[in-house]
Design an enzyme around this catalytic site. Structure first.
Site, PDB file in Angstrom:
ATOM      1  N   GLY A 180      -7.312  -7.813   3.451  1.00 11.25           N
ATOM      2  CA  GLY A 180      -7.811  -6.880   2.445  1.00 11.25           C
ATOM      3  C   GLY A 180      -7.864  -7.427   1.037  1.00 11.25           C
ATOM      4  O   GLY A 180      -8.028  -6.676   0.094  1.00 11.25           O
ATOM      5  N   CYS A 181      -7.714  -8.719   0.874  1.00 10.38           N
ATOM      6  CA  CYS A 181      -7.835  -9.287  -0.465  1.00 10.38           C
ATOM      7  C   CYS A 181      -9.101 -10.146  -0.517  1.00 10.38           C
ATOM      8  O   CYS A 181      -9.420 -10.841   0.436  1.00 10.38           O
ATOM      9  CB  CYS A 181      -6.655 -10.183  -0.799  1.00 10.38           C
ATOM     10  SG  CYS A 181      -5.075  -9.407  -0.521  1.00 10.38           S
ATOM     11  N   GLN A 182      -9.773 -10.101  -1.652  1.00 14.16           N
ATOM     12  CA  GLN A 182     -10.953 -10.958  -1.810  1.00 14.16           C
ATOM     13  C   GLN A 182     -10.517 -12.413  -1.928  1.00 14.16           C
ATOM     14  O   GLN A 182     -11.163 -13.309  -1.440  1.00 14.16           O
ATOM     15  CB  GLN A 182     -11.721 -10.538  -3.056  1.00 14.16           C
ATOM     16  CG  GLN A 182     -13.165 -10.954  -2.985  1.00 14.16           C
ATOM     17  CD  GLN A 182     -13.932 -10.474  -4.192  1.00 14.16           C
ATOM     18  OE1 GLN A 182     -13.957 -11.113  -5.221  1.00 14.16           O
ATOM     19  NE2 GLN A 182     -14.582  -9.338  -4.055  1.00 14.16           N
ATOM     20  N   SER A 183      -9.360 -12.592  -2.568  1.00 17.53           N
ATOM     21  CA  SER A 183      -8.782 -13.929  -2.598  1.00 17.53           C
ATOM     22  C   SER A 183      -7.758 -13.985  -1.467  1.00 17.53           C
ATOM     23  O   SER A 183      -7.268 -12.964  -1.012  1.00 17.53           O
ATOM     24  CB  SER A 183      -8.119 -14.174  -3.938  1.00 17.53           C
ATOM     25  OG  SER A 183      -7.352 -13.051  -4.326  1.00 17.53           O
TER      26      SER A 183
END
Lengths: 149, 405
Positions: free
Chosen positions: A50-53
């Site tokens: 769930g993190c873009q990074s």
């Protein structure tokens, strides 16, 4: 130091900075200073969804306390991970589960770094608490420690 | 022709501030801002003649129906379709593509048939076809691109064969801004009697389109990317196809006669407009099209080409900045990465400077994988952006580099 004492210290650190660039610079510094994560833990198992990074979070349970290590490919995100580690690493599962992380609001991280911004702050917190729950379930002794607190 | 400050004053949001700084809006690929006349039109609809279309005998319903059909005519004329019946209102490009993937698929696609798309596609032009393939046991074939994100036509020609039933490609890569040679793609497909769907979501507002001249079988776009409201889109289809394929959804307004034994479907385009459509947005999309036409499509293209070349020069001059999608044939979009700096860090700092860009895979993971990256920072400009804003971006990027170096 207790979790709340560390939180108060962070709030104090941030209180002298009044602009966002300054806050980001501080997070970048925290990120740079974060201790390394063994490359062997940079795997899918330790990746927070769930993190873009990308954020990898590794917990280690020893003598009733959890030590967290983390890394991220993005520096601001890594700085956020570093802040959370400063607050929650080295604490018992019970302390981590019960922690009320008020510093997130106080330093203005929640409104600007919400989950919709995909930086994964809340995913990281949730993952840390889940690890704590899992360790407590596997080691009922730590729940006992909590009661004695 | 309007000058740039007149154009900008047509868009109220452009004078907003974020974090106390003037908004620099470079996320037009995701959605465009709305001119005052579009906002006023929506307001007028709800204040003066909101009423369901095609159903009432009363005055308001008549007015709403007339405006709705007038909007359809505006779209028809804008894309130069032959007939109004060929213009279907949908919720957006995604809805339009799903309609064709389902309806065309039901009628014409069988086990082992092939559907051709390209590496550049937005997920909206990948997933509906994959779902169709799962239902029917058909196969998806992918046109590859070179390192600049340009379609390899020779490879496309090799993919065409007896089993190919439809070709569905984007007009412009949403992630890179590179234009697709749709003319050549259509010519080759048509020489084998294969229909072509063009995803115009990123093309209509920059490259425009003439469905008749280009001989597209299907063309789709979203209203909100061409200065209209969200929640409305268009499916253009040649009459011969739309009449032959079954409806996508059943419901009110799309039927001629309903009994429990059998239902006969209504005529085009209503066969594909089940239920109450987003008629206020459709009407306001008509207003947005008026705005574009009055401003001048060629003038808009000219302004955007100027911005693209100015921004390409400005950004290319920054050491450590790499542009993805270096093609001479682009819309005003620049996708880039900074050496050693995560796209997300770049985007977060630019945001705090009041500059809105998009970071990530742009709903186009396959093309990012082809480029060997996890995503980019995408600067998508349109005619209301200025050289000064590009300068602010350039300075912002230089600031990012200083912060993270």
């Amino acid at each position: 130091m207790t979790i709340n004492e560390i939180q108060d210290e962070i709030i104090e650190d941030f209180s002298v900075i009044d602009d966002w660039m300054g806050k980001y610079n501080m997070l970048i510094d925290y990120g740079r200073e974060l201790g390394p994560l063994d490359p062997g833990f940079k795997t899918k198992d330790f990746l927070i969804e769930g993190c873009q990074s990308k954020v990898w979070l590794h917990p280690e349970y020893e003598n009733g306390i959890i030590t967290f290590k983390a890394d991220s490919d993005a520096l601001i995100t890594k700085g956020i991970a570093a802040l959370l580690i400063r607050v929650l690493s080295g604490k018992t599962p019970g302390e981590i589960i019960d922690a009320d992380l008020y510093f997130i609001d106080k330093v203005g991280l929640r409104q600007n770094l919400s989950p919709t911004r995909a930086n994964g702050l809340l995913s990281m917190v949730r993952q840390m608490k889940l690890y704590a729950l899992a360790f407590r379930a596997k080691n009922p002794g730590s729940a006992q420690t909590l009661k004695e607190d | 022709m309007k000058n740039i400050s007149e154009i900008r004053s047509d868009f109220p949001i452009l004078s907003e501030k974020v974090y106390g700084q003037p908004l620099v809006y470079f996320d037009n690929g995701a959605t465009t801002q709305k001119p005052e006349i579009v906002i006023n039109k929506l307001n007028e609809i709800y204040r003066k003649f909101n009423s369901n279309i095609h159903r009432g005998v009363h005055a308001l319903s008549d007015m709403a129906s007339e405006e709705y059909e007038a909007a359809r005519e505006k779209v028809r004329s804008f894309i130069n379709a032959d007939k109004k019946e060929e213009v279907v209102f949908t919720p957006g490009s995604t809805g339009s593509i799903n309609t064709i993937a389902f309806s065309f698929g039901e009628k014409f696609i069988h086990k082992d048939d092939e559907i051709i798309i390209s590496t550049l596609e937005h997920h909206a032009n990948i997933v509906p076809w994959q779902m169709l393939c799962e239902r029917k046991g058909s196969k998806l074939k992918i046109i590859p691109v070179n390192d600049n994100g340009e379609i390899l036509l020779d490879e496309y020609y090799k993919l065409l064969n007896r089993k190919t039933k439809i070709v569905a490609v984007t007009q412009v890569s949403n992630a890179l801004g590179v234009k697709v040679p749709v003319k050549e793609i259509v010519e080759a497909a048509h020489s084998a009697n294969i229909p072509v769907l063009i995803d115009g979501a990123q093309g209509i507002q920059h490259a425009g389109t003439d469905v008749k001249k280009e001989d597209f079988d299907f063309y789709v776009f979203s209203g909100h990317k061409i200065y209209g409201p969200a929640g409305i889109g268009v499916l253009y289809g040649k009459e011969k196809w739309l009449s032959e394929i079954p409806p996508y959804q059943g419901g009110g307004d799309m039927v001629e006669n309903v009994t429990f034994e059998k239902t006969t479907y209504g005529s085009l385009p209503f066969k594909f407009e089940a239920g109450t459509t987003n008629f206020p947005s459709a009407i306001a999309l008509g207003t947005a099209i008026d705005y574009v036409t009055l401003t001048g499509r060629e003038y808009i293209t000219e302004l955007e080409n100027d911005l693209l070349s100015y921004a390409t020069n400005r950004l290319s001059a920054i050491e450590g900045l790499k542009i993805y999608g270096n093609s001479p044939d682009k819309i005003s979009t620049i996708s880039f990465l900074l050496d050693g700096i995560h796209m997300y860090d770049t985007g977060m700092v630019l945001d705090k400077l009041g500059i809105a860009v998009r970071t990530g895979t742009h709903c186009a993971q396959p093309v990012m994988e082809r480029m060997g990256i996890n995503g980019t920072v995408r600067v998508s400009m349109c005619f209301y952006n200025t050289r000064e804003e590009v300068d602010a971006l350039g300075e912002g990027i230089e600031k990012v580099i200083r912060m993270f170096e």
